[in-house]
Scaffold this active site. Sequence first.
Site, PDB file in Angstrom:
ATOM      1  N   ASN A 217      42.568  63.336  72.473  1.00 23.13           N
ATOM      2  CA  ASN A 217      43.433  62.541  71.609  1.00 23.13           C
ATOM      3  C   ASN A 217      44.673  63.393  71.326  1.00 23.13           C
ATOM      4  O   ASN A 217      44.595  64.409  70.630  1.00 23.13           O
ATOM      5  CB  ASN A 217      42.723  62.167  70.307  1.00 23.13           C
ATOM      6  CG  ASN A 217      43.623  61.352  69.382  1.00 23.13           C
ATOM      7  OD1 ASN A 217      44.820  61.574  69.306  1.00 23.13           O
ATOM      8  ND2 ASN A 217      43.040  60.406  68.668  1.00 23.13           N
TER       9      ASN A 217
ATOM     10  N   GLU B  34      45.695  57.805  71.684  1.00 19.05           N
ATOM     11  CA  GLU B  34      46.833  57.850  70.753  1.00 19.05           C
ATOM     12  C   GLU B  34      48.098  58.355  71.447  1.00 19.05           C
ATOM     13  O   GLU B  34      48.793  59.241  70.930  1.00 19.05           O
ATOM     14  CB  GLU B  34      46.516  58.687  69.508  1.00 19.05           C
ATOM     15  CG  GLU B  34      45.584  57.954  68.550  1.00 19.05           C
ATOM     16  CD  GLU B  34      45.738  58.403  67.105  1.00 19.05           C
ATOM     17  OE1 GLU B  34      46.650  57.886  66.438  1.00 19.05           O
ATOM     18  OE2 GLU B  34      44.961  59.256  66.647  1.00 19.05           O
TER      19      GLU B  34
ATOM     20  N   ASP C 101      38.012  59.333  72.062  1.00 16.95           N
ATOM     21  CA  ASP C 101      37.924  59.558  70.620  1.00 16.95           C
ATOM     22  C   ASP C 101      37.057  58.439  70.076  1.00 16.95           C
ATOM     23  O   ASP C 101      37.526  57.330  69.892  1.00 16.95           O
ATOM     24  CB  ASP C 101      39.320  59.548  70.001  1.00 16.95           C
ATOM     25  CG  ASP C 101      39.272  59.695  68.490  1.00 16.95           C
ATOM     26  OD1 ASP C 101      38.157  59.724  67.923  1.00 16.95           O
ATOM     27  OD2 ASP C 101      40.357  59.758  67.870  1.00 16.95           O
TER      28      ASP C 101
ATOM     29  N   ASN D 267      35.498  58.422  67.222  1.00 21.57           N
ATOM     30  CA  ASN D 267      35.554  58.324  65.766  1.00 21.57           C
ATOM     31  C   ASN D 267      34.170  58.174  65.141  1.00 21.57           C
ATOM     32  O   ASN D 267      33.988  57.463  64.148  1.00 21.57           O
ATOM     33  CB  ASN D 267      36.498  57.207  65.322  1.00 21.57           C
ATOM     34  CG  ASN D 267      37.926  57.706  65.124  1.00 21.57           C
ATOM     35  OD1 ASN D 267      38.141  58.792  64.579  1.00 21.57           O
ATOM     36  ND2 ASN D 267      38.909  56.941  65.568  1.00 21.57           N
TER      37      ASN D 267
ATOM     38  N   ASP E 185      35.004  63.499  69.355  1.00 13.74           N
ATOM     39  CA  ASP E 185      35.499  63.233  70.709  1.00 13.74           C
ATOM     40  C   ASP E 185      34.380  63.572  71.688  1.00 13.74           C
ATOM     41  O   ASP E 185      33.806  64.668  71.618  1.00 13.74           O
ATOM     42  CB  ASP E 185      36.744  64.074  70.991  1.00 13.74           C
ATOM     43  CG  ASP E 185      37.857  63.767  70.013  1.00 13.74           C
ATOM     44  OD1 ASP E 185      38.667  62.883  70.288  1.00 13.74           O
ATOM     45  OD2 ASP E 185      37.889  64.418  68.930  1.00 13.74           O
TER      46      ASP E 185
ATOM     47  N   ASP F 169      45.784  67.142  66.244  1.00 11.73           N
ATOM     48  CA  ASP F 169      44.675  67.466  65.338  1.00 11.73           C
ATOM     49  C   ASP F 169      43.321  67.429  66.059  1.00 11.73           C
ATOM     50  O   ASP F 169      42.317  67.839  65.491  1.00 11.73           O
ATOM     51  CB  ASP F 169      44.683  66.586  64.077  1.00 11.73           C
ATOM     52  CG  ASP F 169      44.919  65.119  64.349  1.00 11.73           C
ATOM     53  OD1 ASP F 169      45.199  64.730  65.503  1.00 11.73           O
ATOM     54  OD2 ASP F 169      44.823  64.333  63.390  1.00 11.73           O
ATOM     55  N   HIS F 170      43.324  66.952  67.311  1.00  9.39           N
ATOM     56  CA  HIS F 170      42.096  66.950  68.129  1.00  9.39           C
ATOM     57  C   HIS F 170      42.189  68.021  69.222  1.00  9.39           C
ATOM     58  O   HIS F 170      43.261  68.267  69.769  1.00  9.39           O
ATOM     59  CB  HIS F 170      41.921  65.609  68.835  1.00  9.39           C
ATOM     60  CG  HIS F 170      41.691  64.445  67.921  1.00  9.39           C
ATOM     61  ND1 HIS F 170      40.469  63.822  67.801  1.00  9.39           N
ATOM     62  CD2 HIS F 170      42.534  63.781  67.092  1.00  9.39           C
ATOM     63  CE1 HIS F 170      40.565  62.823  66.947  1.00  9.39           C
ATOM     64  NE2 HIS F 170      41.801  62.772  66.502  1.00  9.39           N
TER      65      HIS F 170
END
Length: 257
Positions: A9, A36, A147, A149, A218, A247-248
């Site tokens: 991501n 994303e 991802d 989530n 992930d 951030d991933h």
Amino acid sequence: MPLKLATWNVNSLNVRLPRLLDWLATNQPDIIGLQETKLEDARFPAMEVAAAGYQANFYGQRTYNGVAILSRLPATDVSPDMPEFPDDHKRVLAATIGDIRFVCFYVPNGQSVTSDKYQYKLRWLSAATDYVRNELGRFPRLAVVGDMNIAPEDRDVHDPDLWHGQVLCTDAEREAFRAWLGLGLKDAFRLFDQPEKAFSWWDYRQLAFPKNHGLRIDHILLSPALAASCASCRIDRQARKGEKPSDHAPVIAELSV
DNA sequence: ATGGCGCGCGCAGCGCGA
């Protein structure tokens, strides 16, 4: 010949393109799913990606969502969306590369358990189970990455008590993840001994990364045929360091084929 | 402690992510 599969991501491909190109050069995945991207297809950096040695298939929109599959070899049977789940959000892209069917998911976040977005997430996850079942029937050599989530278990959460019952960790989300495993998919990361407190996402705030306050959300999920040839799977924490990281962190699995 | 960071959009400050 090892075959490397990855997912990342990138939280805006526009911002992260230099990092992506660096990462591709260093890690040399054969196929990577991106989430994303936040780019309309007309703005996808296909030329730069091609110069790095990858064909790109992409399915994006501005501001939100957006997925892509980059591969060394050309992709066929490229298929956006889940046919039985019409959606304005561009979150699903599948393609066949060589003898591998590769599905890239960007699962909805859900925001909070009291939100309409959480109900949407649960409906999405249910549709995804049907979709994965169908893909598995068509393609024995299937990888479902992205991802998701969902932190599947408490060991995938830095502070399980803090996160208990929160979105990403609820029973309903974890049941959906287990349903995918019930169809035969294997969590590639858990096929191997792994370090304690291994995560793939850390909040930008509160020094979460240096404190390792993260979650493992992930995932690379492999059909039995692919899992049998999986030789390693790791999260590249290195990619979360430095200036302007996503951030991933990426996840990468190696198959011996 | 409901902020905190980063992104897109667009030019101020908000929605969203997780």
